[in-house]
Motif scaffolding. Sequence first.
Motif, PDB file in Angstrom:
ATOM      1  N   SER A  59     -25.249 -25.545 -63.968  1.00 48.34           N
ATOM      2  CA  SER A  59     -25.966 -26.228 -62.826  1.00 48.34           C
ATOM      3  C   SER A  59     -26.576 -25.281 -61.971  1.00 48.34           C
ATOM      4  CB  SER A  59     -24.697 -27.084 -62.154  1.00 48.34           C
ATOM      5  OG  SER A  59     -23.733 -25.916 -61.624  1.00 48.34           O
ATOM      6  N   TRP A  60     -26.170 -23.965 -62.041  1.00 53.63           N
ATOM      7  CA  TRP A  60     -26.581 -23.162 -61.229  1.00 53.63           C
ATOM      8  C   TRP A  60     -27.848 -22.267 -61.826  1.00 53.63           C
ATOM      9  CZ3 TRP A  60     -26.123 -18.420 -63.628  1.00 53.63           C
ATOM     10  CH2 TRP A  60     -25.448 -18.174 -64.290  1.00 53.63           C
ATOM     11  N   GLY A  61     -28.354 -22.681 -62.941  1.00 53.13           N
ATOM     12  CA  GLY A  61     -29.294 -21.896 -63.618  1.00 53.13           C
ATOM     13  C   GLY A  61     -29.308 -22.159 -64.892  1.00 53.13           C
ATOM     14  N   LYS A  62     -30.677 -21.945 -65.536  1.00 53.79           N
ATOM     15  CA  LYS A  62     -30.754 -22.346 -66.979  1.00 53.79           C
ATOM     16  C   LYS A  62     -30.764 -20.804 -67.661  1.00 53.79           C
ATOM     17  CE  LYS A  62     -34.275 -24.620 -68.318  1.00 53.79           C
ATOM     18  NZ  LYS A  62     -35.586 -25.090 -68.900  1.00 53.79           N
ATOM     19  N   MET A  63     -30.457 -20.932 -69.058  1.00 54.03           N
ATOM     20  CA  MET A  63     -30.481 -19.486 -69.759  1.00 54.03           C
ATOM     21  C   MET A  63     -31.897 -19.117 -69.797  1.00 54.03           C
ATOM     22  SD  MET A  63     -27.908 -20.628 -73.031  1.00 54.03           S
ATOM     23  CE  MET A  63     -28.915 -21.773 -73.538  1.00 54.03           C
TER      24      MET A  63
END
Length: 392
Positions: free
Chosen positions: A269-273
């Motif tokens: 939720s806090w960032g994509k790979m």
Amino acid sequence: MLTAFCKKEDVQSPLSVSLPEVTALYPSYNTSPKAPDQTGMGSTAVQLAAKMNLGINIGNTMESPGGESGWGNPQITESYVKFVKQTGFNAIRIPCAWDWKHLSDQSKATIDPAWLNRVKEVVKYCVDNDMYVLLNIHWDNGWLDHNINNIKKDAVNAKQRALWEQIATTMRDFDEHLLFASANEPPAENAEQMAILNGYHQTFINAVRSTGGRNSYRVLVVQGPGTDFDKTNNLMNSLPTDQVPNRMMVEVHNYTPSQFTILMDGDASWGKMVYYWGKGHHSLTDPGRNATWGEESEILRIYGLMKAKFVDKGIPVILGEYAAFRRTNPKYLPADMAKHNESIDYWTTYSTQQAIKFGLKPFFWEQGAVLDRRNNKVLDQRIIDALITGAK
């Protein structure tokens, strides 16, 4: 990681906070203090930092709850330490657990003598081979990290004192090649917690110094809050008081940007790979996985914070952990593997090169994927080449 003012001749005094002596919840282990001994301890923190070129962690080993092999790595051998030196490193960080599974008497916080002697043996491997070695109390099941608060601070200070009196006494006769580090990544989010954390660091310094001998002059390392650059810059506005001047360093860790450096188990939720990082290394065919923040300018910014706050004032900074990991999980393989591998190499070189340029002493986080500890062989030559290139 689990699975990182004033005149120079008197840099510590304006950055200091004193703390009353810890009341004993455990017996005193400073039972054989020695007179101060400066033999082999002539370097200040700045002079010692200048001797450390490129460091590496022996990670996921002595901080394991099951002993050295608890997380799948073999026991450390002197031949491995020699191999590390031959590979191009002259400093080793040993993350180490003590309280977690190594107490022979929990009620007294007594460290198992066999474990103390084994750690001493590993430290000796390093010192005997002219390697600088940084020994800490790592996460250690969170007895310190989870209790940076007013309710628990007396108990934590008592344990910090008990453990460090034992560690320091056992390791006292090593020369300046050995440095002690108070903790690993102790979190603090505000000024109140930072004051408590500084108190834990103060207890560490007091305990080590009280044992005397060469420990009276040993260089000691204290960790910024979470070993985070911004939090350290904003909150670490004082350092503990040390009776001997110019023998303290500060530690931070770098896993920026975390979506790229850490092996995430899918998007969060806090960032994509992120698979691709840095100028000239973004993918044209897989643009959704290119870094959108935390690239070269951010590395320069955060390193610059530490240079201005500490290095320029005569307080060396240890970059105790940093690494970016190649994606090998079949579920999350980069579509543009060539660009991904180039990105990992480039991040490693750039982060190392800029750390040295800004006066930070780099210790790469290695947990058994880059160096084969059983056969003393390089597993990832590209990473080693990137590190050596960055350190030139």
